[in-house]
Design an enzyme around this catalytic site. Structure first.
Site, mmCIF file in Angstrom:
data_model
loop_
_atom_site.group_PDB
_atom_site.id
_atom_site.type_symbol
_atom_site.label_atom_id
_atom_site.label_comp_id
_atom_site.label_asym_id
_atom_site.label_seq_id
_atom_site.Cartn_x
_atom_site.Cartn_y
_atom_site.Cartn_z
ATOM 1 N N ASP A 8 0.816 -1.218 0.000
ATOM 2 C CA ASP A 8 0.000 0.000 0.000
ATOM 3 C C ASP A 8 0.848 1.264 0.000
ATOM 4 O O ASP A 8 2.000 1.263 0.407
ATOM 5 C CB ASP A 8 -0.918 0.013 1.216
ATOM 6 C CG ASP A 8 -0.131 0.016 2.526
ATOM 7 O OD1 ASP A 8 0.791 -0.802 2.643
ATOM 8 O OD2 ASP A 8 -0.443 0.833 3.410
ATOM 9 N N GLU A 9 0.244 2.332 -0.456
ATOM 10 C CA GLU A 9 0.711 3.712 -0.303
ATOM 11 C C GLU A 9 2.132 3.949 -0.807
ATOM 12 O O GLU A 9 2.887 4.739 -0.239
ATOM 13 C CB GLU A 9 0.589 4.149 1.161
ATOM 14 C CG GLU A 9 -0.846 4.121 1.660
ATOM 15 C CD GLU A 9 -1.000 4.614 3.087
ATOM 16 O OE1 GLU A 9 -2.059 5.153 3.408
ATOM 17 O OE2 GLU A 9 -0.047 4.452 3.887
ATOM 18 N N TRP B 287 -9.187 -2.271 2.520
ATOM 19 C CA TRP B 287 -9.232 -1.284 3.599
ATOM 20 C C TRP B 287 -9.809 0.061 3.157
ATOM 21 O O TRP B 287 -10.361 0.800 3.968
ATOM 22 C CB TRP B 287 -7.825 -1.083 4.179
ATOM 23 C CG TRP B 287 -6.862 -0.327 3.311
ATOM 24 C CD1 TRP B 287 -6.121 -0.822 2.287
ATOM 25 C CD2 TRP B 287 -6.532 1.063 3.411
ATOM 26 N NE1 TRP B 287 -5.341 0.163 1.728
ATOM 27 C CE2 TRP B 287 -5.572 1.340 2.408
ATOM 28 C CE3 TRP B 287 -6.942 2.106 4.244
ATOM 29 C CZ2 TRP B 287 -5.018 2.618 2.208
ATOM 30 C CZ3 TRP B 287 -6.394 3.378 4.057
ATOM 31 C CH2 TRP B 287 -5.446 3.619 3.049
ATOM 32 N N TYR C 247 -11.166 0.596 11.629
ATOM 33 C CA TYR C 247 -9.928 1.248 12.057
ATOM 34 C C TYR C 247 -10.096 1.723 13.488
ATOM 35 O O TYR C 247 -10.679 2.767 13.761
ATOM 36 C CB TYR C 247 -9.562 2.380 11.095
ATOM 37 C CG TYR C 247 -8.666 1.894 9.969
ATOM 38 C CD1 TYR C 247 -8.915 0.674 9.352
ATOM 39 C CD2 TYR C 247 -7.576 2.640 9.528
ATOM 40 C CE1 TYR C 247 -8.105 0.203 8.333
ATOM 41 C CE2 TYR C 247 -6.756 2.175 8.506
ATOM 42 C CZ TYR C 247 -7.029 0.954 7.912
ATOM 43 O OH TYR C 247 -6.224 0.472 6.906
ATOM 44 N N PHE C 248 -9.531 0.959 14.405
ATOM 45 C CA PHE C 248 -9.736 1.207 15.827
ATOM 46 C C PHE C 248 -8.804 2.288 16.386
ATOM 47 O O PHE C 248 -8.818 2.541 17.589
ATOM 48 C CB PHE C 248 -9.568 -0.091 16.616
ATOM 49 C CG PHE C 248 -10.744 -1.031 16.522
ATOM 50 C CD1 PHE C 248 -11.731 -0.856 15.567
ATOM 51 C CD2 PHE C 248 -10.863 -2.099 17.393
ATOM 52 C CE1 PHE C 248 -12.815 -1.727 15.476
ATOM 53 C CE2 PHE C 248 -11.943 -2.974 17.321
ATOM 54 C CZ PHE C 248 -12.915 -2.790 16.355
ATOM 55 N N TRP D 134 -3.849 0.751 14.402
ATOM 56 C CA TRP D 134 -2.577 1.398 14.073
ATOM 57 C C TRP D 134 -2.118 2.207 15.281
ATOM 58 O O TRP D 134 -2.929 2.733 16.041
ATOM 59 C CB TRP D 134 -2.755 2.285 12.835
ATOM 60 C CG TRP D 134 -3.251 1.498 11.660
ATOM 61 C CD1 TRP D 134 -4.532 1.444 11.196
ATOM 62 C CD2 TRP D 134 -2.493 0.626 10.824
ATOM 63 N NE1 TRP D 134 -4.614 0.591 10.115
ATOM 64 C CE2 TRP D 134 -3.378 0.083 9.869
ATOM 65 C CE3 TRP D 134 -1.146 0.265 10.794
ATOM 66 C CZ2 TRP D 134 -2.951 -0.817 8.893
ATOM 67 C CZ3 TRP D 134 -0.724 -0.631 9.819
ATOM 68 C CH2 TRP D 134 -1.620 -1.153 8.886
ATOM 69 N N GLU E 281 0.145 4.968 15.606
ATOM 70 C CA GLU E 281 0.749 6.299 15.586
ATOM 71 C C GLU E 281 0.459 7.061 16.877
ATOM 72 O O GLU E 281 1.326 7.749 17.419
ATOM 73 C CB GLU E 281 0.222 7.109 14.390
ATOM 74 C CG GLU E 281 0.754 6.667 13.043
ATOM 75 C CD GLU E 281 -0.144 5.653 12.350
ATOM 76 O OE1 GLU E 281 -0.093 5.538 11.134
ATOM 77 O OE2 GLU E 281 -0.907 4.962 13.065
#
EC number: 3.2.1.52
Length: 774
Positions: free
Chosen positions: A342-343, A409, A434-435, A484, A486
């Site tokens: 991805d990305e 996703w 997306y938790f 995720w 971050e």
């Protein structure tokens, strides 16, 4: 003879009463099971577990699964059940039933014994986890509980999952979590009958798995410069020479231990080894993996766009990846290997001579096809080793590898396209799965990604969509929740983001769709929270939070506020002004109206106990309410709030900048003129502003206030300057500018200057929600 009959009746009644006391009956409300079984019949009576109860197993390999209950009994009751190959009464029997599907089980509980039938270890694991939930919450205690009564209600259950893939993903690359926390998470996955752990081991900000042939991957790639005091997306670029101290990694022995532990719990572990992007940690260790061959540092925060990616033209890149995957495959026995995909921003590929030569040799039209070549080549290598490649839905671009499974996703569309092409799909759309998103009002929540995913929305998730054909739906393996990291820096914060949302996911992937009911689930999960407390889970109570809906009638100046919580049928109590909010406060039943300055506080109470956070809203009716407003520079079309009167409507914004209450500017100052419509005394101006540096929103650099009697000639009356300060969380500030009282003032002009330049050199957003005139 009548007295004989009477004695018989009395004795019979006493015996029944004793039996009922010894083996009490339960009601449907007592059964708190998540996920719900496919079918359940509740009978009278119960089975009592004591120190003399035995496990009876036909196969010694099942000894390990008995630990699901025995480990709990040992701590909470002070005994473990003996394990035998024979026995009848006062036993929990694990019997093989080859007619059942692999993950199915049957559970029959009577006063005399418990019979659990399954066709695989998985089925026995799930059946034992159901027994665990049927037992009292006190069995989860880490220390001995006095006078602990262990009764299993007499039930008959036939159960099997709706979907074969029921996943939970943890990102340990952005922030590293230790081996023991991973094992704790696996325990809780098993409790919920989730069967797949997606282990996100590689990303730009950290390489977390030991690869013996390439030791620098963890020695260099596993650590970064510590910038944990700054917002994730406001962290500055690191120099490769700077000391890197934040990070960690799992040794291969750690990985083996985790995989083995997961297997005992009926959980498979799928590693994710990212490619061709999200690999700056690998390039920092071995710069020759990139197109430029230049040293870089492991980044400490967000990177966008992601241009430092593997070189697709060098043969050495593929040799490296095959070496890495060879070691990975030896550690993870499951059929799946996730490779990301991805990305990837391919600008370096467009100028790289190696990549351009590869494109000519392979007759590839563009860099999209080059990425497809990259992924197909890796898929071929994995296939040779009897492994199946999983990739994020970007692997559809340029052509899908022949045997790849797609993890969709970016919504459901990628999954739809992949199933149409005959590929298996795992659904994990951002809007449901997306938790790392907020689950409640950000005013009361720890920092999270700036989007909103409440518990009820998770419960609405369905992996298939109506537009799919019957054949397409067969290719949908199930779903997965992604956490995720971050913004998730601690294990406690990780738990908070996972629970109870992971409970909602488990039920939507296991239970028959006709049994899914939000009202019923909300009652069960509220009861199950008592077990969370004993288990020591730092779960979120966000669904209890009071959610206010406020509106103002600008003609009458009256505000109406309606209150509700996400959980239905809760008791909300409220207080106005200085009144204390407590369990005796007035019960909310209808919207509240008022037309003068006041505060409203509210919260959910159950049995006199405060549930969740208290809500408090302050409504200040100032001199400029509903007055005409003009703008020198129009607010940005993406953040208009409610339009021209938004800054004088009393209604304030939350820490969630997308809540519709904030007006935003970028590139221009906010120059706002308010017409008070008649002359008034003015002595103070307050400007409400939001800062969330991680998303580019910063407090003002300067504020200037001017006043006028005629709207033509303005007088400077107040000015303030504010130096930049690093701030890692969302924050609301009311900037007050006081001055000597001015009489006869009708017009006020406020000039709010944004921060000139962010730490990373970009433009800064300015967000305002109210200008108060007093």
């Amino acid at each position: 003879m009548k007295w004989i009959k009477l004695v018989v009746v009395v004795v019979a009644s006493v015996l029944i009463s004793c039996a009922e006391k010894e083996n009490p009956s339960f009601t449907q409300n007592d059964l708190v099971l998540i996920p719900q079984p496919k079918s359940l019949t509740l009978n009278s009576g119960s089975f009592k577990i004591d120190a003399h109860t035995q496990f009876v197993i036909a196969d010694d390999s099942l000894q390990v699964v008995t630990g699901i209950l025995n480990d709990l009994f040992e701590k909470s009751a002070g005994f473990k059940l003996d394990i035998s190959n024979t026995g009848d009464e006062n036993t929990i029997q694990l019997l093989q039933n080859t007619e059942l599907e692999e993950e199915a089980y049957k559970l029959d509980v009577t006063r005399e014994k418990v019979i659990l039938e399954a066709n695989s270890r998985l089925g026995f694991v799930y059946g034992l986890e159901t027994i665990r939930q049927l037992l009292p919450a006190a069995i989860e205690s880490s220390s001995k509980v006095s006078d602990l009564k262990l009764y299993i209600p007499n039930v008959s259950i036939a159960d099997t999952p709706l979907y074969p893939y029921r996943g939970s993903h943890l990102d340990v690359s952005r922030h590293f979590f230790g081996k023991e926390y991973i094992k704790k998470h696996l325990d809780r996955m098993a409790f919920l009958k989730l069967n797949t752990f997606h282990f996100h081991l590689v990303d730009d900000q950290g390489w977390r798995i030991e690869i013996k042939k390439y030791p620098k991957l963890t020695e260099v790639g596993g650590f970064r410069v510590d910038q944990e005091n700054k917002p994730w997306n406001a962290r500055t670029q690191n120099d490769p020479e700077n000391e890197a101290t934040y990070g960690g990694f799992y040794t291969q022995e750690d990985i083996k231990e985790i995989v083995s532990y997961a297997s005992d719990k009926g959980i498979r572990v799928i590693p994710e080894i990212e490619m061709p992007a999200h690999v700056m940690s690998a390039i920092a260790a071995y710069p020759w993996l990139s197109c430029k061959d230049e040293p870089i540092a492991v980044p400490s925060g967000g990177v966008w766009p992601i241009t430092d990616i593997y070189c697709a033209g060098k043969e050495s890149t593929f040799e490296f990846l095959e070496d890495v995957l060879t070691e990975v495959m030896e550690l993870f026995p499951d059929e799946y290997i996730h490779v990301g995909g991805d990305e990837a921003t391919k600008t370096n590929w467009e100028t790289c001579p190696h990549c351009q030569q590869r494109m000519r040799e392979e007759d590839l039209a563009d860099t999209g096809e080059l990425q497809s070549y990259f992924m197909k080549r890796m898929e071929g290598f994995l296939s040779e080793h009897n492994k199946t490649l999983i990739g994020w839905d970007e692997i559809l671009e340029g052509g899908l590898p022949e045997k790849a499974t797609v993890m969709s996703w970016r919504g459901f569309q990628g999954g739809w396209e992949a199933t149409k092409a005959g590929h298996d799909v795992i659904m994990t759309p951002v809007s449901y799965m997306y938790f790392d998103y907020y689950q409640g009002n950000p005013d009361n929540e720890p920092v999270a990604f700036n989007a909103f995913l409440p518990l009820e929305k998770v419960y609405e998730f369905r992996p298939t969509i109506d537009s799919m054909s019957v054949e397409q739906k067969k290719h949908v393996l199930g779903g997965q929740a992604n956490l995720w990291s971050e913004y998730v820096t601690t294990e406690s914060h990780s738990e908070y983001m996972l629970f109870p949302r992971l409970f909602a996911l488990s039920e939507t992937l296991w239970s028959p769709e006709e049994k899914l009911d939000w009202n019923a689930f909300s009652q069960r999960v509220r009861k199950l929270m008592q077990r969370f407390d004993v288990m020591g889970i730092n779960y979120a109570k966000s669904a209890f939070a009071v959610q206010p809906e406020s509106e103002i009638n600008l003609e009458t100046g009256k505000i109406t506020i309606a209150l509700q919580s996400e959980f239905p049928n809760t008791q909300i109590r409220f207080a106005l002004g200085d009144s204390e909010l407590n369990a005796d406060s007035e019960v909310y039943s209808n919207p509240i109206s008022f037309d003068s300055t006041t505060s409203v506080s509210a919260a959910v109470f159950e049995d006199g106990k405060l549930m969740g956070a208290k809500m408090q809203k302050y409504f200040d009716f100032h001199e400029a309410v509903a007055k005409p407003v003009t703008y020198k520079f129009e607010y940005n079309a993406s953040y208009p709030s409610t339009g021209k009167t938004a800054l004088v409507d009393v209604l304030r914004g939350s820490k969630y900048f997308k809540d519709g209450r904030w007006q935003g500017w970028i590139g221009d100052p906010a120059v706002i003129t308010i017409d008070l419509e008649k002359a008034k005394k003015v002595r103070e101006i307050t400007i409400g502003s939001l800062e969330e540096q991680g998303t580019g929103i910063y407090f003002p650099q300067q504020i200037q206030v001017e006043v006028s009697q005629d709207g033509k000639t303005f007088e400077d009356v107040a000015k303030m300057e504010r130096a930049f300060e690093s701030n890692s969380e969302a924050k609301i500030e009311n900037f007050k500018l006081k001055f000597e009282t001015r009489k006869g003032i009708q017009f006020i002009r406020v000039t709010v200057e944004p921060l000139a330049k962010t730490p990373n050199g970009g433009g800064a957003w300015l967000f305002l929600d109210e200008i108060l005139v007093n």
